[in-house]
Design an enzyme around this catalytic site. Structure first.
Site, short mmCIF file in Angstrom:
data_model
loop_
_atom_site.label_atom_id
_atom_site.label_comp_id
_atom_site.label_asym_id
_atom_site.label_seq_id
_atom_site.Cartn_x
_atom_site.Cartn_y
_atom_site.Cartn_z
N LYS A 3 -0.33 -4.13 -3.64
CA LYS A 3 -1.68 -3.60 -3.35
C LYS A 3 -1.80 -2.24 -4.02
O LYS A 3 -1.26 -1.25 -3.53
CB LYS A 3 -1.91 -3.48 -1.85
CG LYS A 3 -3.30 -2.95 -1.49
CD LYS A 3 -3.49 -2.89 0.02
CE LYS A 3 -4.90 -2.40 0.37
NZ LYS A 3 -5.08 -0.96 0.17
N SER B 250 0.81 -1.21 0.00
CA SER B 250 0.00 0.00 0.00
C SER B 250 0.86 1.27 0.00
O SER B 250 1.61 1.51 -0.93
CB SER B 250 -0.94 -0.05 1.22
OG SER B 250 -1.85 1.01 1.23
N ASP C 113 10.52 5.12 -9.56
CA ASP C 113 10.10 5.72 -10.83
C ASP C 113 10.79 7.05 -11.11
O ASP C 113 11.01 7.42 -12.26
CB ASP C 113 8.59 5.93 -10.83
CG ASP C 113 7.82 4.65 -11.10
OD1 ASP C 113 8.46 3.60 -11.31
OD2 ASP C 113 6.57 4.69 -11.10
#
Length: 546
Positions: A307, A282, A293
């Site tokens: 998740k 999460s 990223d």
């Protein structure tokens, strides 16, 4: 053409609305018939609650119904706060009683002198004999400021004590341990994303930077997540203002949201390694995934949970509540890392996303990353697996002798003080005593190799090969027989680490246990090696040549 499409959409919407009305009317009629004619009296809360929960089970495990009497549980999930004594409790199979397992630092349990192994006899004169952990926990919790009488028995002395304890709001520290290591490498353990955790991380970061921190290890292993905004604020410590960190997208337009960094970072250049594992989920995945990223940190460890769903709280009539999955989230590369597709037909079922169906995305610097299946680390380092014998010795509910717990309680009783967490070790003599007690206790456990051999025998019998290979099976079976002393010797290092960690926690609490565990943590060791080799660190953040 446009009119035809619009007409079709309106028709589909009308058909859907009719189907919803039909099913709700049918459900209402069924319950009325049950209430009026069923042979026994029925409890409307139980029956309808069961129906609601069955309906939600066909969706996903995160969409949950909280009737009025359980809404307090939902608040605890979101805030990480509850009122109680601040201690882990467990069921002791040998005594068939609930006992104190680990008091938390600075909490009523620790301040009242409760210790590991103390047997809970009664709470406000109500006997806790034959009660399970859930029942005892409910009685230990209550409104802040309320007091109760706790009667315990200390196993090391046999003495019974009655203690008055006042409940307080308990909030576990989001940063249970941080510290500066040799070479200017900082370490922050972030255990949960509750309200205010980003401030705690910032505070630890600033303190260590003032002490000369040159690089950082952010440990998100076994962090199950929490607040999305806190995740964004933590990422903002390392990346510039006005960067998109995560986007929520779902059916309801007004529930969609883009989270941007809002302030200037504390440090946008310092080398950072983020440690993750399969318990990283999460908000932890938003943090580690967005840093990956944006090419701002090297992610290390094992693949995360996966998740990619977001929940919101919806108020229901009569003070009930619904925790409802409303969105999927997308991190800066545009990927969603949800590992499981929840199918809603045929009563609901799950479908794991295979690696072959994941799609390629690109980091800010052009590195390939993939969606689905969680965050794949830039450097994969699998943690040591728990040996079978350790699993049985440490798992509450598996070892009826409780020999490890009893050894730890006795050790603590004999040693008023121990070495600091970073230096404490059991001697070989200590371990030999533990080994002797295990052997003499009658401890037993399932041998996995024997279990698989029995399965192989059944397959060989089914396929007609058993008689021909019977002697070989017999020889193999005799070699795989339990040798408890041999197993205890073979797994000595790992068993010692477990016992040492439990003992340290009794003296130095959670932060001490974390510090002690880092001494023999191969993922941590690899992170330190990487931060001491900055050429390799920067090469990992550069796109690979095609």
């Amino acid at each position: 053409m446009l009119l035809a499409v619009t007409g079709a959409s309106a028709q589909e919407r009308d058909s859907h609305n009719f189907e919803v009305a039909k099913q709700l009317e049918t459900l209402n009629a069924i319950y009325k018939s049950l209430d009026m004619m069923y042979v026994d009296s029925i409890d409307p809360g139980d029956v309808i609650g069961t129906g609601i929960n069955a309906m939600l089970r066909s969706l996903d495990p995160y969409t949950e119904y909280y009737p009025e009497e359980k809404t307090k549980n939902l608040k605890e999930i979101y805030t990480g706060k509850f009122a109680g004594i601040g201690a882990l409790i467990r069921y002791n199979l040998q005594l068939k009683r609930v006992v104190i397992d680990e008091p938390y630092e600075g909490m009523p349990a620790a301040e009242s002198g409760l210790k590991k192994g103390d047997i809970i006899l009664s709470i406000d004169d109500e006997s806790m004999e034959d009660q399970n952990v859930s029942y005892v926990s409910q009685h230990l919790r209550g409104d802040p400021g309320t007091s109760f009488m706790l009667k315990i028995k200390r196993p090391s002395t046999g003495k019974k004590m009655q203690i008055k304890i006042t409940r307080r709001v308990i909030q576990m520290p989001s940063v249970p341990f941080y510290g500066l290591r040799e070479g200017g490498i900082g370490y922050i353990n972030l255990s949960q994303f509750t309200e205010g955790c980003a401030k705690e991380v910032r505070k630890a970061f600033i303190e260590m930077k003032e002490q000369g921190m040159k690089s950082l290890i952010l440990d998100l292993r076994d962090n199950g997540g929490g607040s999305e905004q806190e995740a964004v604020d933590i990422v903002n410590i390392f990346v510039p203002k006005n960067k998109l960190i995560v986007s929520n997208r779902g059916k309801l337009q007004r529930a969609n949201h883009d989270y941007m960094t809002k302030v200037e970072p504390l440090d946008s250049l310092m080398p950072v390694v983020v440690l993750v594992n399969d318990g990283t989920a999460s908000a932890s995945e938003i943090t580690s995934g967005s840093l990956q990223d944006l090419d701002r940190a090297v992610v290390m460890g094992s693949r995360t949970y996966g998740k990619g769903l977001v929940q919101m709280s919806v108020d229901l009539p009569y003070n009930a509540n619904l925790k409802l999955t409303t969105n999927k989230y997308y991190i800066p590369s545009g990927r969603c890392i949800q590992a499981i597709n929840y199918k809603h037909s045929k009563g609901g079922y799950t479908e794991h996303v295979p690696d072959s169906l994941t799609k390629v995305f690109y980091t800010a610097g052009g590195r390939e990353v993939r969606d689905g299946g969680g965050i794949t680390p830039d450097v994969v380092i699998e943690a040591d697996s728990l040996p079978n014998i350790a699993y049985y010795l440490t798992s509450s509910g598996l070892d009826s002798t409780e020999v490890m717990l009893n050894y730890e309680i006795d050790y603590i009783a004999r040693h008023p003080n121990i070495a600091k967490p970073g230096h404490f070790t059991l001697t070989d003599q200590d371990y030999e005593e533990f080994k002797r007690r295990v052997v003499e206790s009658g401890f037993s456990y399932d041998n996995e190799s024997e279990h698989y051999l029995q399965q192989l025998v059944k397959i060989a019998q089914f396929e007609g090969y058993y008689e021909e290979a019977k002697d070989a099976f017999s020889q193999l079976e005799s070699r795989l027989k339990h040798n408890l002393e041999k197993d205890l010797d073979f797994n000595k290092d790992q068993l010692k680490k477990i016992i040492e960690n439990d003992i340290v926690a009794a003296y130095y609490y959670q932060k001490g246990a974390i510090e002690n565990s880092l001494r023999s943590d191969k993922q941590m060791d690899e992170a330190v090696r990487l931060l001491n080799d900055l050429n390799r660190y920067h090469s990992l953040l550069s796109p690979k040549e095609k």
